[in-house]
Design a protein around this motif. Structure first.
Motif, PDB file in Angstrom:
ATOM      1  N   THR A 310       0.833  -1.201   0.000  1.00 40.13           N
ATOM      2  CA  THR A 310       0.000   0.000   0.000  1.00 40.13           C
ATOM      3  C   THR A 310       0.869   1.254   0.000  1.00 40.13           C
ATOM      4  N   LEU A 311       1.999   1.200   0.708  1.00 44.41           N
ATOM      5  CA  LEU A 311       2.915   2.345   0.735  1.00 44.41           C
ATOM      6  C   LEU A 311       3.422   2.665  -0.669  1.00 44.41           C
ATOM      7  N   ILE A 312       3.868   1.658  -1.401  1.00 42.96           N
ATOM      8  CA  ILE A 312       4.410   1.969  -2.725  1.00 42.96           C
ATOM      9  C   ILE A 312       3.308   2.312  -3.718  1.00 42.96           C
ATOM     10  N   GLN A 313       2.089   1.777  -3.501  1.00 44.08           N
ATOM     11  CA  GLN A 313       0.967   2.233  -4.315  1.00 44.08           C
ATOM     12  C   GLN A 313       0.735   3.724  -4.095  1.00 44.08           C
ATOM     13  N   ARG A 314       0.794   4.135  -2.834  1.00 42.02           N
ATOM     14  CA  ARG A 314       0.603   5.550  -2.503  1.00 42.02           C
ATOM     15  C   ARG A 314       1.647   6.413  -3.200  1.00 42.02           C
ATOM     16  N   LEU A 315       2.903   5.981  -3.163  1.00 42.86           N
ATOM     17  CA  LEU A 315       3.972   6.744  -3.795  1.00 42.86           C
ATOM     18  C   LEU A 315       3.797   6.779  -5.313  1.00 42.86           C
ATOM     19  N   ALA A 316       3.416   5.645  -5.898  1.00 42.50           N
ATOM     20  CA  ALA A 316       3.234   5.585  -7.352  1.00 42.50           C
ATOM     21  C   ALA A 316       2.096   6.499  -7.796  1.00 42.50           C
ATOM     22  N   VAL A 317       0.974   6.438  -7.092  1.00 36.33           N
ATOM     23  CA  VAL A 317      -0.188   7.243  -7.482  1.00 36.33           C
ATOM     24  C   VAL A 317       0.097   8.724  -7.289  1.00 36.33           C
ATOM     25  N   ALA A 318       0.699   9.091  -6.134  1.00 36.26           N
ATOM     26  CA  ALA A 318       0.999  10.504  -5.878  1.00 36.26           C
ATOM     27  C   ALA A 318       1.936  11.059  -6.937  1.00 36.26           C
ATOM     28  N   THR A 319       2.926  10.258  -7.333  1.00 35.14           N
ATOM     29  CA  THR A 319       3.887  10.712  -8.342  1.00 35.14           C
ATOM     30  C   THR A 319       3.238  10.810  -9.720  1.00 35.14           C
ATOM     31  N   ALA A 320       2.442   9.813 -10.070  1.00 34.80           N
ATOM     32  CA  ALA A 320       1.820   9.800 -11.396  1.00 34.80           C
ATOM     33  C   ALA A 320       0.835  10.942 -11.573  1.00 34.80           C
ATOM     34  N   ARG A 321       0.188  11.363 -10.508  1.00 30.83           N
ATOM     35  CA  ARG A 321      -0.796  12.438 -10.605  1.00 30.83           C
ATOM     36  C   ARG A 321      -0.147  13.807 -10.710  1.00 30.83           C
ATOM     37  N   GLY A 322       1.111  13.939 -10.249  1.00 28.28           N
ATOM     38  CA  GLY A 322       1.735  15.249 -10.210  1.00 28.28           C
ATOM     39  C   GLY A 322       1.187  16.043  -9.040  1.00 28.28           C
ATOM     40  N   GLY A 323       1.847  17.128  -8.715  1.00 28.67           N
ATOM     41  CA  GLY A 323       1.414  17.901  -7.564  1.00 28.67           C
ATOM     42  C   GLY A 323       1.497  17.086  -6.297  1.00 28.67           C
ATOM     43  N   VAL A 324       2.660  16.507  -6.032  1.00 27.45           N
ATOM     44  CA  VAL A 324       2.805  15.603  -4.902  1.00 27.45           C
ATOM     45  C   VAL A 324       2.555  16.348  -3.592  1.00 27.45           C
ATOM     46  N   PRO A 325       2.119  15.613  -2.533  1.00 26.18           N
ATOM     47  CA  PRO A 325       1.842  16.264  -1.249  1.00 26.18           C
ATOM     48  C   PRO A 325       3.099  16.866  -0.641  1.00 26.18           C
ATOM     49  N   ASP A 326       2.903  17.748   0.335  1.00 23.98           N
ATOM     50  CA  ASP A 326       4.026  18.328   1.052  1.00 23.98           C
ATOM     51  C   ASP A 326       4.876  17.222   1.660  1.00 23.98           C
ATOM     52  N   GLY A 327       6.166  17.396   1.555  1.00 20.77           N
ATOM     53  CA  GLY A 327       7.089  16.400   2.081  1.00 20.77           C
ATOM     54  C   GLY A 327       7.563  15.401   1.057  1.00 20.77           C
ATOM     55  N   LEU A 328       6.895  15.356  -0.111  1.00 23.19           N
ATOM     56  CA  LEU A 328       7.295  14.409  -1.156  1.00 23.19           C
ATOM     57  C   LEU A 328       7.817  15.140  -2.389  1.00 23.19           C
ATOM     58  N   GLU A 329       8.348  16.343  -2.193  1.00 26.45           N
ATOM     59  CA  GLU A 329       8.821  17.153  -3.327  1.00 26.45           C
ATOM     60  C   GLU A 329       9.853  16.454  -4.190  1.00 26.45           C
ATOM     61  N   PRO A 330      10.757  15.612  -3.623  1.00 26.57           N
ATOM     62  CA  PRO A 330      11.736  14.940  -4.502  1.00 26.57           C
ATOM     63  C   PRO A 330      11.100  14.037  -5.557  1.00 26.57           C
ATOM     64  N   LEU A 331       9.815  13.692  -5.385  1.00 24.60           N
ATOM     65  CA  LEU A 331       9.149  12.826  -6.351  1.00 24.60           C
ATOM     66  C   LEU A 331       8.501  13.601  -7.497  1.00 24.60           C
ATOM     67  N   GLU A 332       8.489  14.902  -7.396  1.00 26.92           N
ATOM     68  CA  GLU A 332       7.843  15.726  -8.418  1.00 26.92           C
ATOM     69  C   GLU A 332       8.491  15.495  -9.786  1.00 26.92           C
ATOM     70  N   GLY A 333       7.670  15.216 -10.794  1.00 28.12           N
ATOM     71  CA  GLY A 333       8.163  15.029 -12.154  1.00 28.12           C
ATOM     72  C   GLY A 333       8.744  13.661 -12.432  1.00 28.12           C
ATOM     73  N   ARG A 334       8.710  12.757 -11.454  1.00 25.98           N
ATOM     74  CA  ARG A 334       9.257  11.406 -11.664  1.00 25.98           C
ATOM     75  C   ARG A 334       8.253  10.521 -12.413  1.00 25.98           C
TER      76      ARG A 334
END
Length: 892
Positions: A310-334
């Protein structure tokens, strides 16, 4: 002229064809080719004898290994010329000066390579020479072959030959591991040269095209569609054919996680002294998803059901959608690549261009050629590799090496790997920059939030008991703190959800034992689920619980024997067809396909992949059913043969729980029988002790033997051994020495063991250590608070600890309230997800002088100004830098 570089993903299959194929191994499947190119398996050749078990001291003649020599050559000279031409094309990608002579270079290269079958050079000699000297030797075997080439073309041929020789040596190292053992430094150098060549090729890749951009948009949408759903067990949807899944963003629960590698900074006390050891030193706790803000490569360990996927699903979905939540800025544009290891565990880690194909992604055939490799080369990828433990144990090291190569070639990409705790060794790939993170069990606050969210979701389903849900919720919230087994199981999301479903199914009355919980779950899902949902005619197959469970057990047992967590659909159909004649109630119900579809749709325990495979909803269910089948078949020796392997622990525990008295004695006597040494022997004996809590009846002599065999093992001499005893369970308390008669060092080790037992019976034992003056002992006693009933532990242990220099840890609001009832303390450790308002309201402000931040609160620190006596703020290493600390408060 630059040296010719050949990408191993393309060169490896060509080099393989220069050598006669080896027969496929008969015991364990193994990938072939270079680690970077597992997509090219070596076909078995019945005409080629296997390599000798003991290689000749001087090595094997290469002339006897090539494919164009011998009684049955698989490659003629015409084929050798075609291979040489393809090598030339590969080498000419960056160098276009000699295209007019490419045919001539191919002819010369074919002649030079044919010398491989004419010289008396051995593989060991070739490795010792290295690619340049070996290539020089081959050129001397074909004198004057390049006389008609221009000087530039001849130079290109020589450099290309060196590159081919390099990949040939790499292939020999893959095929014959003893070569690396004989010449380790030379072998390492060869591997490095191949990696450097791949890096150089990657840097020459063309820039992304418009086609790449268009495909990426479609791919990112598909990631959201595929992974933005989670299963909530026990929620009954109106349509019985609809999967019991819910949107990820509405159900996601952020879990805590600890870094496993201690920080280099020495812990300091509130006055700056170096001799203060606060609770659980140098192990910061933070929201698991925020760990990627400070680390580019993470290995996340977590027990079954702890929320890794579930954790990696959360990371994958947040990254794929763009506009990642606060604290996940390094994932922006990945660009996220979610790669379940079970999909390629037996074929090897896929090359980048095979990522989508390996996981059977529906867009795999539409991806532009080289797209994934370009994403990696541009350092824009987020690699999410799920379930390293789901690969067979003997293949994990090879998968790790293959991943290591990809990360060396494509540096700068973020990578997260998940696994069960014991599946890979400590400091796995630490030399590649991986930091280890362990998912923490859900705290009481998190369990409460999960239960509340579950029941809120249940109010939207098609159930007929909505008026009772509030009562069920209250009963469950009251029951979990009271019963040890429930409390232990509820600390991970999977089991907490199953407990909620069982509690609802049984009208608020739950069994407390592990086996009883699983039995109740099987009854709910296999017998009562459909009738109570009024699903009576969903298909033509009519099966009760017993035949359903028997067929599921057969599938689980096959997965156990084959050490895998997925099964091809055809293999599942074959298994059903094999066992149907022996189960009268199944015979005549339909074809194997119809029965399979019935199990898939009607039990809720199986799920089908898009790649033609089937798996259980979770490994714990598979282990439970496989254990029951193993006991039914009496295959105890199979269990005992694997008893020292951590992956089999749960199966063996459940087998003991299912076994009848005589069978139980066979299993436990087998665990303590002689024949193993070292850690394997110790683990088997401790597992025997751990199984005692699942035993219903046992020969007293066997029980006495187990206690004799393990008594000396539960007096640990190191901290690592002390930590490792907690999983054995409450039985350890009966074997530990009298805590009032030991010195400070042993008292610390005993506290480390007892605080990890997570049974309230341990509170009485730990209370006997509360008057030790050692700060190390007191810190360990404080750290163990969150494992027990809060108020009971506070009264029996914490209230009596000397507070001098001791930080009192707070992980949830229940502990926050309990500490306030004790009048507060000067030194407080924040080790849980609090808001500033909660801390301001809950702490006794005029007592707090030293605050230790051991959890990433993700907020600015201006609110600390409202603590009048606060002078020191300790911030755990690895946590993000804090901001807004008021003047006058020293940061250490």
């Amino acid at each position: 002229m630059e040296p010719v570089r050949l990408p191993s993903v393309d060169a490896a299959p060509l080099v393989q064809r220069l050598f006669a194929p080896l027969p496929a191994p008969t015991d364990t499947p193994r990938t072939t080719g270079t680690p970077h190119s597992p997509r090219h398996p070596r076909p078995p050749d019945p005409h080629t004898p296997p390599p000798p078990s003991a290689p000749p001291p001087g090595g094997q003649l290469i002339a006897g290994l090539v494919s164009f020599r011998g009684a049955n050559p698989s490659c003629g000279y015409a084929e050798l010329e075609r291979l040489a031409t393809r090598f030339v094309r590969l080498g000419l990608v960056p160098a276009v000066l000699f295209r007019g002579e490419s045919a001539g270079v191919g002819t010369v290269l074919a002649r030079t390579l044919s010398v491989l079958g004419e010289l008396d050079t051995t593989d060991l000699q070739a490795l010792r020479m290295g690619p340049q000297d070996w290539a020089r030797l081959l050129r001397t075997g074909a004198p004057g072959a390049d006389r008609e080439l221009s000087p530039e073309a001849a130079s290109f041929h020589d450099s290309l030959l060196v590159a081919v020789c390099l990949h040939a040596l790499n292939l020999l190292l893959d095929r014959f591991p003893h070569l690396a053992e004989r010449l380790p430094e030379r072998s390492h150098h060869i591997r490095q040269l191949v990696d450097l060549g791949d890096v150089a090729v990657v840097r020459r890749r063309p820039a992304p095209s418009a086609g790449d951009t268009a495909f990426e948009e479609r791919y990112l949408r598909s990631v959201v569609e595929r992974h933005n759903r989670v299963t909530i067990h026990g929620i009954e949807l109106s349509n019985p054919h609809t999967p019991d899944t819910w949107p990820l963003e509405t159900t996601y629960l952020s879990l805590g996680a600890r870094f496993d590698t201690p920080a280099t900074a020495a812990p300091r006390g509130p006055d700056g002294a170096d001799d203060v050891e606060p609770a659980e030193p140098a192990l910061p706790l933070m929201p698991a998803e925020r760990a990627l803000t400070t680390q580019e490569r993470l290995l996340v360990r977590g027990v079954a059901g702890s929320g890794k996927t579930t954790l990696i699903q959360r990371l994958a979905v947040a990254t794929a959608r763009g506009g990642v939540p606060d604290g996940l800025e390094p994932l922006e544009g990945r660009i996220p690549f979610l790669l379940p290891v079970r999909r390629f565990a037996r074929t090897g880690f896929p090359a980048p261009d095979d990522f989508l194909r390996a996981i059977h992604h529906p867009l795999a055939a539409e991806a532009p050629d080289g797209w994934a490799a370009r994403v990696l080369a541009d350092e824009r990828a987020l690699l999410l590799i799920d379930g390293m433990d789901e690969a067979p144990e003997h293949q994990r090291a090879e998968l790790g090496e293959q991943l290591r190569r990809i990360l060396r070639i494509y540096s700068g990409n973020i990578c997260l790997v998940t696994t069960r705790p014991p599946a890979v060794e400590a400091a796995w790939l630490a030399d590649e920059g991986f930091t280890e993170l362990t998912l923490a069990p859900m705290s009481r606050d998190q369990i409460s939030r999960f239960i509340n969210a579950w029941h809120n979701a249940a109010r939207t389903d098609d159930g007929r008991d909505h008026q009772h849900l509030e009562d069920y919720r209250e009963r469950l919230l009251q029951s979990i703190p009271l019963y040890r087994e429930l409390r232990g199981l509820a600390t991970n999301p999977l089991m907490c959800g199953l407990i909620c479903a069982l509690n609802r199914d049984r009208n608020g009355s739950l069994p407390q034992g592990r086996r009883e919980l699983y039995e109740a779950a099987m009854e709910m899902l296999l017998q009562r689920r459909d009738p109570e949902r009024r699903v009576l005619h969903a298909d033509d197959v009519k099966l009760d619980r017993a035949p359903r469970e028997r067929l599921l057990r057969k599938l689980a047992y096959r997965m156990l024997v084959e050490e895998r967590s997925v099964l091809e659909t055809q293999a599942a159909l074959d298994e059903i067809e094999t066992h149907t004649p022996a189960i009268p109630s199944v015979t005549g119900q339909g074809t194997p396909r119809q029965i399979y579809e019935h199990l898939l749709l009607r039990t809720g325990l199986l799920r089908e992949g898009t790649d033609g495979t089937v798996e259980f909803i979770h490994r714990t269910v598979q282990d439970y059913l496989a254990a029951k089948e193993a006991v039914e078949r009496g295959t105890f020796q199979l269990l005992l043969d694997h008893a020292h392997e951590p992956d089999w622990e749960e199966v063996i525990r459940m087998a003991v729980a299912h076994a009848r008295p005589q069978e139980c004695a066979v299993l436990l006597e087998g665990l303590i029988a002689p024949g193993r040494t070292g850690m394997k022997r110790n683990r088997r004996r401790l597992l025997a002790a751990a199984c005692l809590e699942h035993v219903t009846e046992l020969d007293p002599d066997v029980l006495a033997r187990i206690r004799r065999e393990t008594r000396n093992m539960v007096r640990p001499t190191t901290l690592a051994a002390a930590r490792g005893l907690g999983w054995v369970g409450p039985i350890v308390l009966e074997m530990l020495p009298d805590p009032t008669k030991v010195g400070d060092e042993e008292a610390h080790r005993l506290a480390v063991t007892a605080t990890r037992i997570r049974d309230d019976a341990a509170i009485h034992y730990l209370a006997q250590l509360r008057h030790h003056g050692s700060l190390t002992v007191r810190a360990e006693l404080a750290r163990g608070w969150h494992n027990f009933d809060t108020d009971h532990y506070a009264e029996e242990v914490l209230r009596h600890l000397d507070p001098e220099g001791l930080y009192f840890p707070l992980t949830d609001r229940v502990e926050l309230d309990a500490l306030a009832k004790m009048g507060g303390r000067e030194c407080v450790q924040i080790a849980g997800p609090f808001t500033p308002d909660e801390l301001l309201d809950g702490l006794v402000r005029d007592r707090v002088a030293h605050l230790w931040l051991a959890y990433d609160l993700g907020v600015s620190m201006e609110w600390l100004a409202r603590f009048p006596r606060l002078t020191t703020l300790r911030v755990m290493p690895r946590l993000p830098r804090v901001e807004g600390v008021p003047e006058g408060i020293r940061i250490v």
